[in-house]
Design a protein around this motif. Structure first.
Motif, mmCIF file in Angstrom:
data_model
loop_
_atom_site.group_PDB
_atom_site.id
_atom_site.type_symbol
_atom_site.label_atom_id
_atom_site.label_comp_id
_atom_site.label_asym_id
_atom_site.label_seq_id
_atom_site.Cartn_x
_atom_site.Cartn_y
_atom_site.Cartn_z
ATOM 1 N N GLU A 58 8.817 -4.539 -5.261
ATOM 2 C CA GLU A 58 8.512 -5.781 -5.963
ATOM 3 C C GLU A 58 7.427 -6.496 -5.181
ATOM 4 O OE1 GLU A 58 13.255 -6.391 -6.872
ATOM 5 O OE2 GLU A 58 12.006 -8.177 -6.605
ATOM 6 N N TYR A 59 6.580 -7.233 -5.890
ATOM 7 C CA TYR A 59 5.472 -7.931 -5.253
ATOM 8 C C TYR A 59 5.366 -9.353 -5.782
ATOM 9 C CZ TYR A 59 3.967 -3.238 -3.923
ATOM 10 O OH TYR A 59 3.924 -1.978 -3.409
ATOM 11 N N ALA A 60 4.857 -10.226 -4.927
ATOM 12 C CA ALA A 60 4.502 -11.557 -5.380
ATOM 13 C C ALA A 60 3.329 -11.425 -6.343
ATOM 14 C CB ALA A 60 4.105 -12.432 -4.187
ATOM 15 N N ASP A 61 3.276 -12.296 -7.336
ATOM 16 C CA ASP A 61 2.190 -12.231 -8.319
ATOM 17 C C ASP A 61 0.827 -12.339 -7.644
ATOM 18 O OD1 ASP A 61 3.946 -14.080 -10.934
ATOM 19 O OD2 ASP A 61 3.965 -11.954 -10.398
ATOM 20 N N SER A 62 0.754 -13.081 -6.562
ATOM 21 C CA SER A 62 -0.524 -13.328 -5.893
ATOM 22 C C SER A 62 -1.102 -12.079 -5.228
ATOM 23 C CB SER A 62 -0.354 -14.428 -4.842
ATOM 24 O OG SER A 62 0.641 -14.064 -3.907
ATOM 25 N N VAL A 63 -0.284 -11.040 -5.034
ATOM 26 C CA VAL A 63 -0.781 -9.843 -4.349
ATOM 27 C C VAL A 63 -0.703 -8.588 -5.203
ATOM 28 C CG1 VAL A 63 -0.081 -10.854 -2.145
ATOM 29 C CG2 VAL A 63 1.407 -9.175 -3.259
ATOM 30 N N LYS A 64 -0.163 -8.689 -6.391
ATOM 31 C CA LYS A 64 -0.022 -7.513 -7.254
ATOM 32 C C LYS A 64 -1.387 -6.879 -7.513
ATOM 33 C CE LYS A 64 4.205 -8.609 -9.798
ATOM 34 N NZ LYS A 64 4.783 -9.047 -11.096
ATOM 35 N N GLY A 65 -1.418 -5.553 -7.396
ATOM 36 C CA GLY A 65 -2.657 -4.827 -7.616
ATOM 37 C C GLY A 65 -3.539 -4.732 -6.387
ATOM 38 N N ARG A 66 -3.212 -5.519 -5.351
ATOM 39 C CA ARG A 66 -4.018 -5.489 -4.123
ATOM 40 C C ARG A 66 -3.213 -4.981 -2.924
ATOM 41 N NH1 ARG A 66 -5.732 -10.084 -1.948
ATOM 42 N NH2 ARG A 66 -4.038 -11.365 -2.800
ATOM 43 N N PHE A 67 -1.944 -5.295 -2.875
ATOM 44 C CA PHE A 67 -1.087 -4.898 -1.764
ATOM 45 C C PHE A 67 -0.143 -3.790 -2.206
ATOM 46 C CE2 PHE A 67 -0.951 -9.134 0.825
ATOM 47 C CZ PHE A 67 -2.342 -9.201 0.764
ATOM 48 N N SER A 68 0.206 -2.940 -1.233
ATOM 49 C CA SER A 68 1.149 -1.859 -1.519
ATOM 50 C C SER A 68 2.091 -1.699 -0.333
ATOM 51 C CB SER A 68 0.392 -0.560 -1.767
ATOM 52 O OG SER A 68 1.304 0.503 -1.989
ATOM 53 N N ILE A 69 3.391 -1.709 -0.612
ATOM 54 C CA ILE A 69 4.392 -1.538 0.448
ATOM 55 C C ILE A 69 4.947 -0.117 0.364
ATOM 56 C CG2 ILE A 69 6.276 -2.460 -0.989
ATOM 57 C CD1 ILE A 69 7.457 -3.670 1.597
ATOM 58 N N SER A 70 5.194 0.466 1.516
ATOM 59 C CA SER A 70 5.745 1.814 1.551
ATOM 60 C C SER A 70 6.617 1.966 2.795
ATOM 61 C CB SER A 70 4.624 2.866 1.556
ATOM 62 O OG SER A 70 3.789 2.697 2.679
ATOM 63 N N ARG A 71 7.374 3.066 2.849
ATOM 64 C CA ARG A 71 8.219 3.350 4.001
ATOM 65 C C ARG A 71 8.038 4.813 4.381
ATOM 66 N NH1 ARG A 71 14.030 0.700 2.482
ATOM 67 N NH2 ARG A 71 14.616 1.517 4.522
ATOM 68 N N ASP A 72 8.276 5.125 5.650
ATOM 69 C CA ASP A 72 8.132 6.507 6.051
ATOM 70 C C ASP A 72 9.420 7.274 5.764
ATOM 71 O OD1 ASP A 72 8.626 6.120 9.663
ATOM 72 O OD2 ASP A 72 9.881 5.625 7.953
ATOM 73 N N GLY A 73 9.434 8.539 6.127
ATOM 74 C CA GLY A 73 10.536 9.408 5.744
ATOM 75 C C GLY A 73 11.891 8.982 6.251
ATOM 76 N N ASP A 74 11.950 8.488 7.498
ATOM 77 C CA ASP A 74 13.252 8.066 8.017
ATOM 78 C C ASP A 74 13.607 6.655 7.593
ATOM 79 O OD1 ASP A 74 12.220 7.360 11.478
ATOM 80 O OD2 ASP A 74 11.815 6.327 9.606
ATOM 81 N N LYS A 75 12.698 6.006 6.892
ATOM 82 C CA LYS A 75 12.925 4.702 6.266
ATOM 83 C C LYS A 75 13.234 3.585 7.241
ATOM 84 C CE LYS A 75 14.275 6.686 1.849
ATOM 85 N NZ LYS A 75 15.287 6.759 0.781
ATOM 86 N N THR A 76 12.832 3.743 8.498
ATOM 87 C CA THR A 76 12.977 2.626 9.435
ATOM 88 C C THR A 76 11.626 2.060 9.849
ATOM 89 O OG1 THR A 76 13.096 4.159 11.322
ATOM 90 C CG2 THR A 76 15.190 3.441 10.336
ATOM 91 N N THR A 77 10.561 2.548 9.217
ATOM 92 C CA THR A 77 9.224 1.997 9.408
ATOM 93 C C THR A 77 8.648 1.677 8.041
ATOM 94 O OG1 THR A 77 8.849 3.299 11.416
ATOM 95 C CG2 THR A 77 6.911 2.396 10.309
ATOM 96 N N ALA A 78 8.087 0.492 7.921
ATOM 97 C CA ALA A 78 7.482 0.072 6.658
ATOM 98 C C ALA A 78 6.027 -0.275 6.892
ATOM 99 C CB ALA A 78 8.228 -1.129 6.080
ATOM 100 N N TYR A 79 5.248 -0.152 5.831
ATOM 101 C CA TYR A 79 3.824 -0.441 5.889
ATOM 102 C C TYR A 79 3.464 -1.405 4.757
ATOM 103 C CZ TYR A 79 4.150 3.935 8.473
ATOM 104 O OH TYR A 79 4.529 4.916 9.354
ATOM 105 N N LEU A 80 2.454 -2.206 5.016
ATOM 106 C CA LEU A 80 1.899 -3.059 3.974
ATOM 107 C C LEU A 80 0.401 -2.833 3.960
ATOM 108 C CD1 LEU A 80 2.624 -5.209 1.830
ATOM 109 C CD2 LEU A 80 1.960 -6.945 3.523
ATOM 110 N N GLN A 81 -0.065 -2.105 2.970
ATOM 111 C CA GLN A 81 -1.495 -1.874 2.796
ATOM 112 C C GLN A 81 -2.056 -3.035 1.993
ATOM 113 O OE1 GLN A 81 -3.519 0.647 3.985
ATOM 114 N NE2 GLN A 81 -5.196 -0.584 3.148
ATOM 115 N N MET A 82 -3.021 -3.715 2.579
ATOM 116 C CA MET A 82 -3.601 -4.900 1.951
ATOM 117 C C MET A 82 -5.070 -4.649 1.680
ATOM 118 S SD MET A 82 -1.735 -7.892 4.195
ATOM 119 C CE MET A 82 -2.688 -7.528 5.663
ATOM 120 N N ASN A 83 -5.436 -4.615 0.418
ATOM 121 C CA ASN A 83 -6.820 -4.381 0.009
ATOM 122 C C ASN A 83 -7.378 -5.615 -0.671
ATOM 123 O OD1 ASN A 83 -6.616 -1.662 0.895
ATOM 124 N ND2 ASN A 83 -5.782 -1.037 -1.091
ATOM 125 N N ASP A 84 -8.703 -5.667 -0.745
ATOM 126 C CA ASP A 84 -9.379 -6.787 -1.406
ATOM 127 C C ASP A 84 -8.828 -8.114 -0.906
ATOM 128 O OD1 ASP A 84 -9.749 -8.009 -4.833
ATOM 129 O OD2 ASP A 84 -11.110 -8.126 -3.117
#
Length: 122
Positions: A58-84
């Motif tokens: 889920e994303y805040a409306d202000s970042v939809k289409g620009r930010f992407s959240i993901s997790r690695d295989g063991d699911k104890t590390t998360a990433y936030l890719q922020m574009n534009d």
């Protein structure tokens, strides 16, 4: 010490990209929900993105289409890719983890990291 640690913040010009990383300490063996908050100076904290153990996001409306959240295989590390990135994305970004489990304790709890600062200049 049990907790989270963020990295990847910095200074960037508008239109640029950053990738934030949130790593859980080794004692944490399972996390059901991970997400990111941000807070700009003088403003209320805002929930930016969330990812659940089944992969739903889920994303805040202000970042939809620009930010992407993901997790690695063991699911104890998360990433936030922020574009534009925009100047209004400037703030302190804090990772959180909810329903955190480990071998050294019973039950679960919620924890937040100290944060990393993102500054976007126009």
């Amino acid at each position: 010490q049990v907790g989270l640690r963020e990295s990847g913040g910095g200074n960037v010009q508008a239109g640029g990209s950053l990738r934030l990383t949130c790593e859980a300490s080794a004692q944490i063996t399972r996390i059901d929900v991970m997400g990111w908050y941000r807070q700009a100076t003088g403003k209320q904290r805002e929930a930016v993105a969330i990812i659940r153990s089944d992969g739903r996001t889920e994303y805040a409306d202000s970042v939809k289409g620009r930010f992407s959240i993901s997790r690695d295989g063991d699911k104890t590390t998360a990433y936030l890719q922020m574009n534009d990135l925009k100047p209004e994305d400037t703030g302190r970004y804090r990772c959180y983890a909810d329903k955190v489990y480990g071998s050294a304790w019973r039950g679960s709890f919620k924890v937040e990291g100290p944060g990393t600062t993102v500054t976007v200049s126009s």
